[in-house]
Motif scaffolding. Structure first.
Motif, short mmCIF file in Angstrom:
data_model
loop_
_atom_site.label_atom_id
_atom_site.label_comp_id
_atom_site.label_asym_id
_atom_site.label_seq_id
_atom_site.Cartn_x
_atom_site.Cartn_y
_atom_site.Cartn_z
N LYS A 30 0.85 -1.18 0.00
CA LYS A 30 0.00 0.00 0.00
C LYS A 30 0.89 1.23 0.00
O LYS A 30 1.83 1.33 0.79
CB LYS A 30 -0.89 -0.03 1.24
CG LYS A 30 -1.93 1.04 1.26
CD LYS A 30 -2.90 0.80 2.38
CE LYS A 30 -3.90 1.92 2.45
NZ LYS A 30 -4.86 1.74 3.51
N GLN A 31 0.60 2.18 -0.89
CA GLN A 31 1.48 3.33 -1.05
C GLN A 31 1.23 4.41 -0.01
O GLN A 31 2.16 4.98 0.52
CB GLN A 31 1.32 3.92 -2.46
CG GLN A 31 1.73 2.95 -3.55
CD GLN A 31 3.20 2.57 -3.48
OE1 GLN A 31 4.05 3.40 -3.26
NE2 GLN A 31 3.49 1.29 -3.63
N LYS A 32 -0.04 4.72 0.24
CA LYS A 32 -0.36 5.79 1.17
C LYS A 32 -1.24 5.23 2.29
O LYS A 32 -2.23 4.55 2.03
CB LYS A 32 -1.13 6.91 0.48
CG LYS A 32 -0.28 7.76 -0.43
CD LYS A 32 -1.10 8.93 -0.90
CE LYS A 32 -0.26 9.87 -1.72
NZ LYS A 32 -1.04 11.01 -2.17
N ALA A 33 -0.88 5.57 3.50
CA ALA A 33 -1.65 5.08 4.64
C ALA A 33 -3.03 5.72 4.71
O ALA A 33 -3.96 5.14 5.26
CB ALA A 33 -0.89 5.34 5.93
N THR A 34 -3.17 6.92 4.15
CA THR A 34 -4.44 7.65 4.27
C THR A 34 -5.43 7.30 3.16
O THR A 34 -6.57 7.73 3.22
CB THR A 34 -4.19 9.17 4.23
OG1 THR A 34 -3.47 9.47 3.03
CG2 THR A 34 -3.40 9.62 5.43
N VAL A 35 -5.00 6.55 2.15
CA VAL A 35 -5.88 6.22 1.03
C VAL A 35 -6.23 4.74 1.10
O VAL A 35 -5.35 3.89 1.17
CB VAL A 35 -5.20 6.54 -0.33
CG1 VAL A 35 -6.10 6.17 -1.47
CG2 VAL A 35 -4.82 8.00 -0.39
N SER A 36 -7.52 4.45 1.05
CA SER A 36 -7.98 3.07 1.15
C SER A 36 -7.77 2.33 -0.16
O SER A 36 -7.87 2.91 -1.23
CB SER A 36 -9.46 3.07 1.52
OG SER A 36 -9.97 1.75 1.46
#
Length: 188
Positions: A30-36
């Motif tokens: 997963k690249q960004k923790a804030t994007v599902s």
């Protein structure tokens, strides 16, 4: 070494059932923790998007001539653009966009209609991804958008002037170490 019958047996709560098991993509992180990465959440965000976000989502590609002229691949579609349909029953038809129906995720094009059973003609809805823009309706906002999106202007985060100043400022402060470095001390 024999089977004593005391081996750990997973309980029903620990075994994932086919119903609640989520597919795990092990190849990429997963690249960004804030994007599902959840498909459910992505679809909900898409189909419940407000009008100002649907404008961007309802973008169309530019024709080859316009793409080379403006260095832009796609723009949000608007009312007086001229388009050519590239997919479906009405393929290769050209016409002017008479309505961008954001609520229904479609556009209406002049002379692309169908007859109802009672004889009334109604515009046939077409998704913006299935058309190519052949002529843009340009106003000052659209020109500014094309200027912003122009790929030829994009050089990176810093301009050439910024990088030149940075290199000039860093050059006098560079010092040469006098002792042996690790790289030279290591055996070959």
């Amino acid at each position: 070494f024999g089977s004593s019958g005391l081996e750990h047996q997973p309980s029903a709560a620990q075994v994932p059932s086919a119903r609640n098991a989520r597919p795990v993509c092990e190849a990429t992180m997963k690249q960004k923790a804030t994007v599902s990465i959840s498909r459910r959440k992505a679809r909900k965000a898409y189909f419940t998007a407000p009008s100002h976000i649907r404008r961007k989502l309802m973008s169309s590609q530019l024709s080859k001539e316009l793409r080379t002229k403006y260095n832009v691949r796609s723009v949000p579609i608007r009312r007086d653009d001229e388009v050519m349909i590239v997919r479906g029953h009405y393929k290769d038809r050209e016409g002017k966009v008479i309505q961008v129906y954001r609520k229904k995720w479609c556009i209406h094009i002049e002379r692309v209609t169908r007859d109802k059973a009672n004889g009334q003609t109604v515009p046939f809805p077409i998704h913006p991804s299935k058309v190519v823009i052949t002529k843009l309706k340009l106003d000052k906002d659209r020109k500014a958008l094309l200027e912003r999106k122009n790929k030829a202007n994009k050089k990176g985060k810093y301009s050439e002037k910024d990088t030149a100043e940075h290199v000039a400022a860093a050059a006098p402060s560079a010092q040469v170490p006098t002792g042996k470095s690790r790289a030279s001390a290591a055996p070959h």
